[in-house]
Each structure stands twice: as C-alpha cells, then as structure tokens.
Design a protein around this motif. Structure first.
Motif, PDB file in Angstrom:
ATOM      1  N   LEU A 166       0.682  -1.280  -0.118  1.00 23.98           N
ATOM      2  CA  LEU A 166      -0.030  -0.094   0.028  1.00 23.98           C
ATOM      3  C   LEU A 166       0.910   1.073   0.078  1.00 23.98           C
ATOM      4  O   LEU A 166       0.668   2.170  -0.824  1.00 23.98           O
ATOM      5  CB  LEU A 166      -0.812   0.097   1.131  1.00 23.98           C
ATOM      6  N   ILE A 167       2.011   1.270   0.804  1.00 16.83           N
ATOM      7  CA  ILE A 167       2.698   2.438   0.629  1.00 16.83           C
ATOM      8  C   ILE A 167       3.479   2.531  -0.442  1.00 16.83           C
ATOM      9  O   ILE A 167       3.627   3.655  -1.017  1.00 16.83           O
ATOM     10  CB  ILE A 167       3.755   2.210   2.072  1.00 16.83           C
ATOM     11  N   TRP A 168       3.818   1.339  -1.019  1.00 17.49           N
ATOM     12  CA  TRP A 168       4.617   1.527  -2.333  1.00 17.49           C
ATOM     13  C   TRP A 168       3.594   2.331  -3.380  1.00 17.49           C
ATOM     14  O   TRP A 168       3.983   3.069  -4.200  1.00 17.49           O
ATOM     15  CB  TRP A 168       4.892  -0.073  -2.874  1.00 17.49           C
ATOM     16  N   MET A 169       2.516   1.877  -3.472  1.00 17.38           N
ATOM     17  CA  MET A 169       1.534   2.503  -4.615  1.00 17.38           C
ATOM     18  C   MET A 169       1.237   3.956  -4.143  1.00 17.38           C
ATOM     19  O   MET A 169       1.274   4.554  -5.422  1.00 17.38           O
ATOM     20  CB  MET A 169       0.069   1.446  -4.325  1.00 17.38           C
ATOM     21  N   GLU A 170       1.350   4.284  -3.180  1.00 13.44           N
ATOM     22  CA  GLU A 170       1.226   5.749  -2.707  1.00 13.44           C
ATOM     23  C   GLU A 170       2.362   6.542  -3.043  1.00 13.44           C
ATOM     24  O   GLU A 170       2.377   7.681  -3.684  1.00 13.44           O
ATOM     25  CB  GLU A 170       0.841   5.989  -1.227  1.00 13.44           C
ATOM     26  N   GLU A 171       3.655   5.939  -2.918  1.00 10.88           N
ATOM     27  CA  GLU A 171       4.763   6.447  -3.194  1.00 10.88           C
ATOM     28  C   GLU A 171       4.901   6.541  -4.751  1.00 10.88           C
ATOM     29  O   GLU A 171       5.112   7.689  -5.391  1.00 10.88           O
ATOM     30  CB  GLU A 171       6.045   5.606  -2.874  1.00 10.88           C
ATOM     31  N   LEU A 172       4.433   5.534  -5.522  1.00 12.23           N
ATOM     32  CA  LEU A 172       4.515   5.789  -7.078  1.00 12.23           C
ATOM     33  C   LEU A 172       3.621   6.654  -7.746  1.00 12.23           C
ATOM     34  O   LEU A 172       3.898   7.424  -8.517  1.00 12.23           O
ATOM     35  CB  LEU A 172       4.097   4.144  -7.643  1.00 12.23           C
ATOM     36  N   ILE A 173       2.340   6.921  -6.981  1.00 14.03           N
ATOM     37  CA  ILE A 173       1.309   8.091  -7.393  1.00 14.03           C
ATOM     38  C   ILE A 173       1.959   9.232  -7.269  1.00 14.03           C
ATOM     39  O   ILE A 173       2.117  10.019  -8.185  1.00 14.03           O
ATOM     40  CB  ILE A 173      -0.078   7.658  -6.697  1.00 14.03           C
ATOM     41  N   TYR A 174       2.568   9.651  -6.038  1.00 14.17           N
ATOM     42  CA  TYR A 174       3.394  10.722  -5.969  1.00 14.17           C
ATOM     43  C   TYR A 174       4.553  11.064  -6.888  1.00 14.17           C
ATOM     44  O   TYR A 174       4.664  11.994  -7.599  1.00 14.17           O
ATOM     45  CB  TYR A 174       4.009  10.857  -4.225  1.00 14.17           C
ATOM     46  N   LEU A 175       5.323   9.986  -7.215  1.00 15.96           N
ATOM     47  CA  LEU A 175       6.327  10.153  -8.195  1.00 15.96           C
ATOM     48  C   LEU A 175       5.854  10.490  -9.551  1.00 15.96           C
ATOM     49  O   LEU A 175       6.453  10.901 -10.465  1.00 15.96           O
ATOM     50  CB  LEU A 175       7.311   8.701  -8.116  1.00 15.96           C
TER      51      LEU A 175
END
Length: 182
Positions: free
Chosen positions: A160-169
């Motif tokens: 879940l954290i990974w997906m949030e990080e990717l959306i930001y990037l």
C-alpha cells in the motif's frame, strides 16, 4: 556512453514494457525522458517455477501488469562471503565468557543471519516482494523479463505504501502533464 540514472528507477510493471530501448546500449532504457538501467518493482508473487537452491523464476504482479523475474542467489547483492558464518560463530565463542548477556544478543543475530541465508529463495505464491534488477529480453520468447539482483519479502502494508509512493512520483517527478489524472 550516454548518461543514464545509476540508481534504480521505481516504476510500475507496465512501464517495463512501455520503456523504449536505447539505440546506443541495449541495456539502457528510457521512459518519461529519463534514461535508466535498473528498475525497482514491487508486487505479489502469482507463481513460482523452476525453483532450486540457487535460482528461481517467479511471476510478479502489481495493479498494472505481470512480469517474469529470474532470481539467482549466486548473483544476489546480499550474498555473504565464503566462511563468513563460521568466522562469526568463532568470534562469538572466542570473545565472550559464559554468562555474558551480549552472547545471547550475538547468538540471536547469528541465528537470524543463518535463517536468512538458508531461506533466500523460499518464495511462495501470495508473498509480497520488492525487486531490484535489470530488464532483459528472453531470446526464445522475445519477451521482457527482470533479472533480479536484490529482493526482499515484504507485506501488504508495504504494498500500500509502495502504491502511494508511485502515485506521488508519477505526478510530481516522472510526468509533468498537469491534465493527467491518477
């Protein structure tokens, strides 16, 4: 050789297939105007095949696509040097007297290192995993795959954290298109 990003580019699996191969170097790819060589992926293992004590093929899936990943413990960046565990055990016994509370801590740490070495390639379907590796093209199928040189079993929370990080990037670093909606 042209400049490319030395650190792995954190991307969705679909972008491994969308990236364009460099004309100058078959190991360098480009996406969003950024040349790169290594990728960082995260997802869930959907299948494991050809598993042995030294290598394994896994199918990795995220919300965008699936990709075949080759993991080889002989080429892993976390490989311990030969005799490392023996030397640590010898130091553990040699430097501390019986009853020293540090022996318990060192023994626990040594036990964890041994477990990690022994279970390096024990993948199972449903495990969440982070991968760092190179894109390569399978000569037989002409399909893009990943040759992993680092991998870590993680958790659903990390996913879940990974997906949030990717959306930001993707919004703030990779794609500067203000009309793009994620």
């Amino acid at each position: 050789m042209a400049y490319y990003k030395k650190t792995p580019l954190k991307i969705y699996i679909q972008d491994v297939f969308r990236a364009k191969q460099s004309e100058h170097n078959k190991y360098v790819y480009e996406i969003f105007g950024k040349p790169f060589k290594n990728v960082m992926l995260h997802g869930v293992i959907t299948s494991v095949s050809n598993a042995s004590t030294k290598s394994s093929y896994i199918q990795l899936s995220d919300a965008t696509a699936n990709i075949q990943v080759y993991c080889n413990s002989e080429k892993n960046n976390n490989k311990l040097p030969p005799n490392c565990i023996d030397e640590l055990e010898e130091l553990n016994v040699k430097n501390y007297k019986i009853g020293d509370r540090r022996v318990r801590t060192k023994s626990f740490m040594l036990k964890k290192i041994k477990e990690k070495e022994k279970n390096k390639l024990k993948f199972k379907k449903g495990d969440f995993i982070s991968i760092i590796g190179d894109i390569f093209v399978d000569n037989l199928t002409e399909e893009r795959m990943i040759a992993a040189y680092e991998w870590y079993i993680t958790s659903i929370e990390r996913d879940l954290i990974w997906m949030e990080e990717l959306i930001y990037l993707y919004k703030n670093c990779y794609n500067k298109n203000p009309n793009l909606v994620f």
